[in-house]
Structure formats: C-alpha cells, structure tokens
Design a protein around this motif. Structure first.
Motif, PDB file in Angstrom:
ATOM      1  N   ARG A 170      87.019  45.865 110.312  1.00 28.07           N
ATOM      2  CA  ARG A 170      86.856  45.064 111.528  1.00 28.07           C
ATOM      3  C   ARG A 170      88.112  44.235 111.792  1.00 28.07           C
ATOM      4  O   ARG A 170      88.635  43.591 110.894  1.00 28.07           O
ATOM      5  N   ASP A 171      88.559  44.236 113.028  1.00 25.45           N
ATOM      6  CA  ASP A 171      89.761  43.476 113.371  1.00 25.45           C
ATOM      7  C   ASP A 171      89.452  42.056 113.820  1.00 25.45           C
ATOM      8  O   ASP A 171      90.356  41.285 114.120  1.00 25.45           O
ATOM      9  N   ASP A 172      88.147  41.699 113.857  1.00 28.02           N
ATOM     10  CA  ASP A 172      87.793  40.326 114.211  1.00 28.02           C
ATOM     11  C   ASP A 172      87.742  39.409 112.986  1.00 28.02           C
ATOM     12  O   ASP A 172      87.450  38.228 113.104  1.00 28.02           O
ATOM     13  N   ASP A 175      89.876  37.802 109.764  1.00 31.01           N
ATOM     14  CA  ASP A 175      91.232  37.482 109.346  1.00 31.01           C
ATOM     15  C   ASP A 175      91.500  38.110 107.972  1.00 31.01           C
ATOM     16  O   ASP A 175      90.759  37.853 107.016  1.00 31.01           O
TER      17      ASP A 175
END
Length: 183
Positions: free
Chosen positions: A133-135, A137
């Motif tokens: 997931r790119d949401d 950090d």
C-alpha cells in the motif's frame, strides 16, 4: 591458534554466555598457558570484541548472499528477517552484550542500521511495484519491523511459551502482513 581460541570462546559463549566463561576455561580447553593466550588477546574484552566484529561481518555477508538469491522484494524481506550468522547463539547473549559490554554497542548498531537500510530499499521496491500500500509511510513500516522482528527477543518469553525464534518470527510476519482480522 588465534582461530582456535575464537572457536572455543564462541562455543563457551553459546553455552554459558559472555560473562559465564573465563580465559582459564579457554586455556584449559586448549591445554595452553595464559601467557600463550595473551600473545593473541590481551584481555577477555578484546577476545569478545573480535568475536563481535567477525559476527557483524559474517552477518552482513550472509544477508547480502541471501538477498542475491532472491528474485522478489518479498523474498528479500524474508531473507532480511530470517538470516542470522550465529543461530546457535541465544538472543540472551545479545541482550547480555548490550547490557554489559557497552564498547560493542556501535557494532550492534551498525548491524541494525545495515539491515534497516536494506529493508527500506526492499519496502520501497514493494511500493513501487504496487504490492505494498502506498498510503503507508515506509519509514513507519520499517519502524514496525525494527521494533518487532529485527530486535532481539527474550529467551524467557520463548521458553515460557515453548516456541522457537523461527516460530516467533513467522507469527510476527503474519501479524505485520495480514493483521489480526479475518477477511
């Protein structure tokens, strides 16, 4: 002879811990005088320092070798999490090293930083491929891995729950990747 001293000391460390063996134990095992031992190592601390330095180098090389064998970011992450140079040395020894041999702290920190740098690269690779997931950090993901999987575990916990370090790492990995919720 230097190598043999290191081998014997490493075996004593596995059995008795860092503070549980003496140079007399080594000289007795090798049938040598202390004078001969002191030709190679001026003190027990110097001997322990040499063993820790070697372990750090072996650790780095083994991690890199395992990563080279991997084709995916996920395999690489598993390699980072599971490769340890001296699996026969209990984690209590690492805890003892941190507690009673502060001069070796930098070497321990160096190994940790090395693993963290590689893990960050691997996590970023997983994000770039769209598998992670790119949401989230990646620095926080790394912190989570570091605080759970990459930090030493207590032997007492492992013994009390009758599990091995590999079982613990596998469960931690499942928790981190899949959470606790049924889907």
């Amino acid at each position: 002879m230097r190598e043999r001293i290191i081998e014997v000391a490493t075996e004593f460390i596995k059995q008795y811990g860092l503070r549980g063996f003496t140079l007399d134990d080594i000289t007795g095992e090798l049938s040598m005088s202390k004078k001969t031992l002191y030709k190679y190592f001026a003190s027990k601390n110097e001997l322990i320092s040499e063993i820790v330095q070697r372990a750090a180098e072996i650790e780095k090389q083994r991690v890199l070798q395992e990563i080279d064998r991997c084709s995916t970011w996920f395999e690489k992450l598993n390699a980072i999490l599971y490769v340890y140079s001296f699996p026969g040395i209990p984690f209590r020894v690492v805890n003892e090293l941190q507690r009673f041999f502060p001069s070796e702290q930098e070497t321990i920190a160096e190994i940790r930083r090395f693993r963290e740098q590689i893990a960050m690269t691997v996590l970023e690779e997983g994000i770039a491929r769209g598998d992670i997931r790119d949401d989230l950090d990646p620095a926080i993901m790394l912190l989570t891995f570091t605080k759970t999987v990459l930090s030493p575990s207590e032997d007492q916990f492992l013994n009390a729950n009758d599990i091995t370090i590999n079982q613990l790492l596998e469960q931690m990995k499942k928790l981190l990747f899949y959470g606790i919720l049924k889907r």
